[in-house]
Design a protein around this motif. Structure first.
Motif, PDB file in Angstrom:
ATOM      1  N   VAL B  56      80.336 -14.966  48.285  1.00 40.18           N
ATOM      2  CA  VAL B  56      80.870 -16.165  47.403  1.00 40.18           C
ATOM      3  C   VAL B  56      82.404 -16.096  47.876  1.00 40.18           C
ATOM      4  O   VAL B  56      82.665 -17.191  48.575  1.00 40.18           O
ATOM      5  CB  VAL B  56      80.055 -16.673  46.512  1.00 40.18           C
ATOM      6  N   VAL B  57      82.460 -14.906  47.799  1.00 38.09           N
ATOM      7  CA  VAL B  57      84.716 -15.253  47.729  1.00 38.09           C
ATOM      8  C   VAL B  57      84.651 -15.928  49.426  1.00 38.09           C
ATOM      9  O   VAL B  57      85.707 -15.928  49.566  1.00 38.09           O
ATOM     10  CB  VAL B  57      84.617 -14.181  46.791  1.00 38.09           C
ATOM     11  N   ALA B  58      84.069 -14.636  49.903  1.00 38.24           N
ATOM     12  CA  ALA B  58      83.831 -14.322  51.125  1.00 38.24           C
ATOM     13  C   ALA B  58      84.200 -16.432  51.730  1.00 38.24           C
ATOM     14  O   ALA B  58      85.491 -16.286  53.293  1.00 38.24           O
ATOM     15  CB  ALA B  58      83.074 -13.269  52.346  1.00 38.24           C
ATOM     16  N   VAL B  59      83.106 -16.758  51.779  1.00 30.43           N
ATOM     17  CA  VAL B  59      82.852 -17.679  52.787  1.00 30.43           C
ATOM     18  C   VAL B  59      83.854 -18.987  51.643  1.00 30.43           C
ATOM     19  O   VAL B  59      84.201 -19.310  52.431  1.00 30.43           O
ATOM     20  CB  VAL B  59      81.345 -18.861  51.901  1.00 30.43           C
ATOM     21  N   ALA B  60      83.884 -18.721  49.841  1.00 34.62           N
ATOM     22  CA  ALA B  60      85.189 -19.923  49.929  1.00 34.62           C
ATOM     23  C   ALA B  60      86.468 -19.281  50.366  1.00 34.62           C
ATOM     24  O   ALA B  60      87.122 -20.267  51.271  1.00 34.62           O
ATOM     25  CB  ALA B  60      85.363 -19.661  47.877  1.00 34.62           C
ATOM     26  N   SER B  61      86.789 -18.610  50.389  1.00 35.40           N
ATOM     27  CA  SER B  61      87.991 -17.531  51.147  1.00 35.40           C
ATOM     28  C   SER B  61      88.119 -18.748  52.295  1.00 35.40           C
ATOM     29  O   SER B  61      89.655 -19.155  52.923  1.00 35.40           O
ATOM     30  CB  SER B  61      88.698 -17.067  50.377  1.00 35.40           C
ATOM     31  N   GLY B  62      86.990 -17.973  52.988  1.00 34.08           N
ATOM     32  CA  GLY B  62      87.094 -18.210  54.614  1.00 34.08           C
ATOM     33  C   GLY B  62      87.059 -19.630  55.112  1.00 34.08           C
ATOM     34  O   GLY B  62      87.658 -20.511  55.576  1.00 34.08           O
ATOM     35  N   ALA B  63      86.620 -21.198  54.188  1.00 35.12           N
ATOM     36  CA  ALA B  63      86.660 -22.205  54.365  1.00 35.12           C
ATOM     37  C   ALA B  63      88.169 -22.692  54.032  1.00 35.12           C
ATOM     38  O   ALA B  63      88.685 -23.562  54.841  1.00 35.12           O
ATOM     39  CB  ALA B  63      86.006 -22.857  52.794  1.00 35.12           C
ATOM     40  N   ILE B  64      89.066 -22.079  53.169  1.00 33.79           N
ATOM     41  CA  ILE B  64      90.322 -22.076  52.918  1.00 33.79           C
ATOM     42  C   ILE B  64      91.111 -21.430  54.623  1.00 33.79           C
ATOM     43  O   ILE B  64      91.972 -22.368  54.476  1.00 33.79           O
ATOM     44  CB  ILE B  64      90.941 -21.679  51.729  1.00 33.79           C
ATOM     45  N   ALA B  65      91.012 -20.294  54.725  1.00 35.20           N
ATOM     46  CA  ALA B  65      91.332 -20.283  55.631  1.00 35.20           C
ATOM     47  C   ALA B  65      91.049 -20.861  56.904  1.00 35.20           C
ATOM     48  O   ALA B  65      92.168 -21.209  57.386  1.00 35.20           O
ATOM     49  CB  ALA B  65      91.267 -18.539  55.743  1.00 35.20           C
ATOM     50  N   GLY B  96      93.853 -11.719  51.458  1.00 34.74           N
ATOM     51  CA  GLY B  96      93.566  -9.968  51.327  1.00 34.74           C
ATOM     52  C   GLY B  96      92.109 -10.238  50.593  1.00 34.74           C
ATOM     53  O   GLY B  96      90.995  -9.822  51.047  1.00 34.74           O
ATOM     54  N   LEU B  97      91.443 -11.668  50.169  1.00 31.06           N
ATOM     55  CA  LEU B  97      89.995 -11.790  49.499  1.00 31.06           C
ATOM     56  C   LEU B  97      89.588 -11.754  50.920  1.00 31.06           C
ATOM     57  O   LEU B  97      88.088 -11.388  49.885  1.00 31.06           O
ATOM     58  CB  LEU B  97      90.362 -13.325  48.822  1.00 31.06           C
ATOM     59  N   HIS B  98      89.372 -12.975  51.191  1.00 30.14           N
ATOM     60  CA  HIS B  98      88.343 -13.575  52.091  1.00 30.14           C
ATOM     61  C   HIS B  98      87.852 -11.562  53.020  1.00 30.14           C
ATOM     62  O   HIS B  98      86.832 -11.183  53.038  1.00 30.14           O
ATOM     63  CB  HIS B  98      89.110 -14.006  53.585  1.00 30.14           C
ATOM     64  N   ARG B  99      89.071 -10.895  53.408  1.00 26.25           N
ATOM     65  CA  ARG B  99      88.357  -9.823  54.137  1.00 26.25           C
ATOM     66  C   ARG B  99      88.197  -8.065  53.129  1.00 26.25           C
ATOM     67  O   ARG B  99      86.957  -8.032  53.859  1.00 26.25           O
ATOM     68  CB  ARG B  99      90.269  -9.119  54.849  1.00 26.25           C
ATOM     69  N   TYR B 100      88.851  -8.413  52.232  1.00 24.48           N
ATOM     70  CA  TYR B 100      88.349  -7.167  51.280  1.00 24.48           C
ATOM     71  C   TYR B 100      87.185  -7.896  50.542  1.00 24.48           C
ATOM     72  O   TYR B 100      86.122  -6.854  50.290  1.00 24.48           O
ATOM     73  CB  TYR B 100      89.824  -7.103  49.924  1.00 24.48           C
ATOM     74  N   SER B 101      86.885  -8.942  50.382  1.00 25.31           N
ATOM     75  CA  SER B 101      84.961  -9.266  49.903  1.00 25.31           C
ATOM     76  C   SER B 101      84.049  -9.537  50.829  1.00 25.31           C
ATOM     77  O   SER B 101      83.481  -8.532  50.450  1.00 25.31           O
ATOM     78  CB  SER B 101      85.382 -11.025  49.014  1.00 25.31           C
ATOM     79  N   ALA B 102      84.749  -9.269  51.912  1.00 22.44           N
ATOM     80  CA  ALA B 102      83.339  -9.015  53.033  1.00 22.44           C
ATOM     81  C   ALA B 102      83.300  -7.572  53.556  1.00 22.44           C
ATOM     82  O   ALA B 102      82.550  -7.631  53.270  1.00 22.44           O
ATOM     83  CB  ALA B 102      84.229  -9.795  54.627  1.00 22.44           C
ATOM     84  N   ILE B 195      83.332 -17.737  69.067  1.00 25.27           N
ATOM     85  CA  ILE B 195      83.353 -16.681  68.509  1.00 25.27           C
ATOM     86  C   ILE B 195      83.605 -17.219  66.987  1.00 25.27           C
ATOM     87  O   ILE B 195      83.408 -16.938  66.136  1.00 25.27           O
ATOM     88  CB  ILE B 195      84.256 -15.610  68.632  1.00 25.27           C
ATOM     89  N   MET B 196      84.488 -18.471  67.245  1.00 24.72           N
ATOM     90  CA  MET B 196      85.063 -19.136  65.675  1.00 24.72           C
ATOM     91  C   MET B 196      83.138 -19.474  65.634  1.00 24.72           C
ATOM     92  O   MET B 196      82.886 -19.868  63.930  1.00 24.72           O
ATOM     93  CB  MET B 196      85.572 -20.361  66.776  1.00 24.72           C
ATOM     94  N   PHE B 197      82.525 -20.482  66.106  1.00 23.05           N
ATOM     95  CA  PHE B 197      81.574 -20.884  65.522  1.00 23.05           C
ATOM     96  C   PHE B 197      80.196 -20.316  65.005  1.00 23.05           C
ATOM     97  O   PHE B 197      79.529 -20.489  64.018  1.00 23.05           O
ATOM     98  CB  PHE B 197      80.466 -21.707  66.543  1.00 23.05           C
ATOM     99  N   ILE B 198      80.302 -19.139  65.462  1.00 22.13           N
ATOM    100  CA  ILE B 198      79.413 -17.570  65.041  1.00 22.13           C
ATOM    101  C   ILE B 198      79.688 -16.650  63.799  1.00 22.13           C
ATOM    102  O   ILE B 198      78.766 -17.350  62.566  1.00 22.13           O
ATOM    103  CB  ILE B 198      79.274 -16.461  66.075  1.00 22.13           C
ATOM    104  N   HIS B 199      81.105 -17.422  63.688  1.00 20.79           N
ATOM    105  CA  HIS B 199      82.092 -16.780  62.136  1.00 20.79           C
ATOM    106  C   HIS B 199      81.784 -17.295  61.125  1.00 20.79           C
ATOM    107  O   HIS B 199      81.929 -17.099  60.445  1.00 20.79           O
ATOM    108  CB  HIS B 199      83.423 -16.345  62.651  1.00 20.79           C
ATOM    109  N   ILE B 200      81.772 -18.544  61.272  1.00 20.80           N
ATOM    110  CA  ILE B 200      81.460 -19.473  60.380  1.00 20.80           C
ATOM    111  C   ILE B 200      80.126 -19.689  60.441  1.00 20.80           C
ATOM    112  O   ILE B 200      79.528 -19.733  59.017  1.00 20.80           O
ATOM    113  CB  ILE B 200      82.165 -21.207  61.099  1.00 20.80           C
ATOM    114  N   GLY B 201      78.953 -20.354  61.498  1.00 23.65           N
ATOM    115  CA  GLY B 201      77.292 -20.262  61.524  1.00 23.65           C
ATOM    116  C   GLY B 201      76.653 -18.867  60.850  1.00 23.65           C
ATOM    117  O   GLY B 201      75.785 -19.253  59.649  1.00 23.65           O
ATOM    118  N   VAL B 202      76.964 -17.778  61.320  1.00 22.15           N
ATOM    119  CA  VAL B 202      76.401 -17.134  60.730  1.00 22.15           C
ATOM    120  C   VAL B 202      76.467 -16.118  58.944  1.00 22.15           C
ATOM    121  O   VAL B 202      75.887 -16.472  57.969  1.00 22.15           O
ATOM    122  CB  VAL B 202      76.568 -15.951  60.760  1.00 22.15           C
TER     123      VAL B 202
END
Ligand code: HEM
Ligand code: SF4
Ligand code: SF4
Lengths: 175, 546
Positions: B56-65, B96-102, B195-202
């Protein structure tokens, strides 16, 4: 849990801190380290890569009148052109010695697509003479040639491409 | 004894014995965390939930990024730099949050998988959770790998190229993929958008797949306890600030670094393919997936192929004794009890019904049912829901006979969960051992009944706290005894004479509890062995039957 086994609270907090620190350390470390050695320090890279539609295996041929008569009316085209393409053979030599060779079939269900090759090769850095030959005809004879002297620094990439539109082999390299 | 012992939950005893050593090690590891954390907050027992938090942290921080990113080939790298150089540190925190939570998600998922494997949770009713876990691993890997590409730094170029080389080994003729990143000119925005589509969709798909993953669990613990969640978030944030997750140099198709920094959590297949071969890397991955699937599917196939059929014990509803109170449905950890419209003539609107396929045979429902009381006329001694082979009547008989056969003034009865440990060593002339499939299978009224029959002390022993083999057993026992959850233990029952020990394999703790009950017989009570189990009951409204 037996109460008697419980450690004093400050010590428990300290241990929690340690647990979190260990977690962070593992994540922080393996997210970038240890670096992976993909080349020796004195190596450069050759990438042989192309996608090429070779010549047809057999030339087109005029159909005889009897042959035409045998065909269904909608299929009666004068020329008989088999779709199959030839194999593509490539030889890449470095300093007079063979570096890589490949003989590859066309793609596609009916052998009518392009032959595609991608290979990454590590070589010693330094000045080299590269010679590339390609055969794409039914006779298998090398009908394209290219030769070049390239001085590759460590880590530098030489791309050996083949673009029939540009007349054959194209060597490109980074700095 | 025969009355309360089930056949083991799998037909294969050899697998069980092979697992038991690992299982013991796992429990010891889990126990070491209890020195630092509250047993209920032990991170080792919340690996799945911690993984979900990280997702959830990764998805949330990803949305902001994503909102802050320029998603073109030329702009992506600059966007990364802009964030990491942001003077307010917020960009650094975000990256950092996005990467490290992943990264943490990958680590936690592997640990979660290993823990469930060691605990044998690929078989029985868990097969569904196990099987639906397998695709999560692949989705996770794809999500993480493509995420690292979006930075379009030298590591991204390395990884795209190496992945193209990996795909080349599959019979899909994808040699062309590598050509997309062969030269700077070859890379186009269309490829980047893909690539962007895959990284958001998956990852979004991963969230949906997670929902399926916990479908068969009742009250799935999706979120870790609050203290753990805070600890985890603070740790990831501090790590992001102290060790910024930064882009490397820009992608340069003309140059390869001899020594390449990689994210081992997602990029480990690249070195593997180099050292072994791309084919070997795929074979390993497919073999791993096949093994995960086989572990869940093979035992089921064997069972359904009728011969040698060892049917698992499944709870049975006895309508004459079911008043439709739904306590069994509430307590069942696997959602195996449905409340349906009455099928007999009784006035109650609903009745319990067991979905046999979902039933783990834990007996927790029997412990929840108001008609599971020994204080009834012997001819009525059938509960609304109970286990075949371990009925309330047989439990009562066993308790009665067992207590009658004990000697001495201090007669202690130990109700022990057979999944926690083999408590046989406890049995002696003044200690009665009653084995249950789960501690929560015991209706609280049996504790009072044991006292009436002359037991001077009672011990309930089970898996470690928060570690129940049937997920919720310890929770229900504690809440039933403290009066927080029906059915209650009546207030008149002395809590001083009752110890609840979540000791797992550590039988010494149970022995100590028995000894302390003995030591306390003549004088004051000694409660050292238990905390929650001896809490005073604040209110009591025990209903004995319908
Ligand atoms: C993205 C990765 C994953 C996440 C976030 C995740 C999360 C979870 C969560 C939150 C639960 C519920 C825990 C509970 O309520 O007791 C759970 C249960 C479970 N998971 Fe996963 N999981 C993941 C991957 C996997 C994988 C790869 C496997 C194994 C192949 C697996 C096997 C199981 C099993 C067997 C259970 C049931 C445990 C039980 O019944 O006690 N999970 N998971
Ligand atoms: S025995 Fe009862 S509580 Fe346990 S899984 Fe089956 S129905 Fe649910
Ligand atoms: S707990 Fe007992 S009485 Fe209540 S619904 Fe279940 S079987 Fe019926």
């Amino acid at each position: 849990m037996a109460d008697s086994a419980k450690l004093p609270t400050p010590l428990r907090y300290l241990l929690q801190l340690l647990a979190y620190a260990a977690f962070a350390a593992v994540i922080g470390f393996f997210s970038a380290k240890p670096a992976y050695r993909q080349l020796a320090d004195n190596e450069a890279v050759v990438k042989l890569s192309f996608s090429h539609s070779a010549q047809l295996r057999q030339p087109c041929r005029e159909r005889s009148a009897e042959e035409l008569a045998k065909l269904a009316p909608n299929m009666r085209s004068k020329q008989d052109c088999p779709r199959e393409r030839s194999r593509v053979a490539v030889e890449l030599d470095m300093d007079g010695k063979s570096l890589y060779r490949i003989d590859t079939p066309p793609s596609g269900l009916h052998d009518d697509g392009a032959a595609t090759v991608y290979r990454r090769l590590a070589i010693p850095a330094g000045p080299h003479r590269f010679r590339a030959r390609l055969a794409d005809g039914p006779d298998g004879k090398f009908n394209y040639h290219h030769e070049a002297d390239v001085d590759l620094a460590p880590g530098q990439v030489l791309i050996v491409d083949f673009l029939s539109g540009s007349g054959g082999f194209v060597f490109t390299h980074g700095r | 004894m025969a009355a309360t012992s089930f056949p083991p939950p799998t037909p294969s005893l050899s697998v069980l014995s092979a697992l038991s050593t690992l299982r013991r090690g796992e429990e010891r590891l889990s126990g070491t965390f209890d020195h630092a954390f509250d047993p209920a907050d032990n991170p080792w027992r919340h690996l799945g939930a911690l993984a979900f938090l990280c997702l959830v942290v990764a998805v949330a921080s990803g949305a902001i990024a994503y909102a802050l990113y320029d998603t073109s080939v030329s702009g992506a790298y600059q966007s990364g730099l802009r964030l990491q150089n942001d003077p307010t540190m917020l960009g650094r925190l975000l990256r950092g949050l996005h990467r490290y939570s992943a990264d943490a998600l990958a680590l936690l998922t592997v640990l979660h998988l290993l823990r469930e494997a060691v605990r044998g949770h690929y078989r029985g009713v868990r097969w569904f959770s196990w099987l639906t876990g397998a695709p999560l691993v692949w989705l996770l890997w794809i999500a993480g790998l493509t995420g690292l590409w979006l930075l379009w730094d030298s590591r991204a170029l390395y990884s795209v190229t190496a992945t193209a080389e990996l795909l080349q080994a599959l019979p899909l003729a994808p040699d062309l993929l590598a050509r997309n990143v062969l030269t700077a000119d070859a890379l186009n925005d269309r490829f980047f958008s893909l690539i962007m589509f895959i990284h958001i969709g998956v990852p979004l798909f991963l969230l949906a797949a997670m929902w399926v993953h916990v479908q068969r669990l009742s009250r799935p613990r999706l979120w870790p306890p609050r203290s753990l969640a805070i600890g985890c978030l603070v740790t990831l944030s501090l790590l992001s600030i102290a060790m910024p997750a930064e882009s490397l140099g820009p992608a340069d198709t003309g140059h390869v670094s001899a020594s390449q920094s990689i994210d081992w959590f997602y990029q480990f297949p690249h070195p593997l393919a180099d050292i072994a071969s791309a084919t070997a890397a795929w074979l390993l991955a497919f073999a791993f997936t096949a093994l995960v699937i086989a572990l869940a599917v093979l035992p089921r196939m064997r069972r359904s192929s009728a011969k040698g059929n060892v049917s698992l014990p499944v709870a049975q509803v006895n309508l004459a004794n079911c008043n439709g109170c739904s306590r069994c449905a509430v307590d069942c950890p696997f959602g195996a009890v449905e409340m349906i419209a009455r099928t007999d003539q009784r006035r109650h609107p609903r009745q319990a019904s067991v979905i046999a396929d979902l039933c783990a045979g834990c007996g927790i429902c029997a412990g929840a049912c108001p008609s599971s009381t020994p204080f009834r006329r012997i001819e009525d001694m059938v509960s609304g829901i109970e286990m075949p082979g371990a009925s309330i009547a047989s439990l009562r008989e066993e308790l009665k006979r067992g207590l009658a056969s004990l000697d001495g003034p201090d007669r202690v009865v130990v109700f022990a969960c057979r999944n926690a440990a083999d408590h046989a060593a406890l049995r002696n002339t003044s200690t009665l051992l009653m084995r249950l499939e789960c501690a929560a299978m015991l209706p609280p009224s049996f504790i009072e009944f044991a006292g009436r029959l002359g037991a001077t002390g009672t011990v309930i022993a089970g898996c470690r706290e928060g570690d129940c083999e049937y997920r919720l057993g310890d929770q229900w026992v504690q809440q039933r005894l403290s009066g927080a959850h029906e059915p209650h233990l009546r207030a008149v029952v002395s809590r001083d004479r009752l110890h609840v020990i979540w000791s797992g394999q550590d039988i010494a703790q149970v022995q100590a509890a028995v000894a302390s009950l003995r030591g306390g017989m003549s004088g004051k009570s000694s409660n050292q062995a238990s905390d929650k189990g001896t809490e005073r009951v604040t209110h009591s409204s025990e209903a004995h039957h319908d």
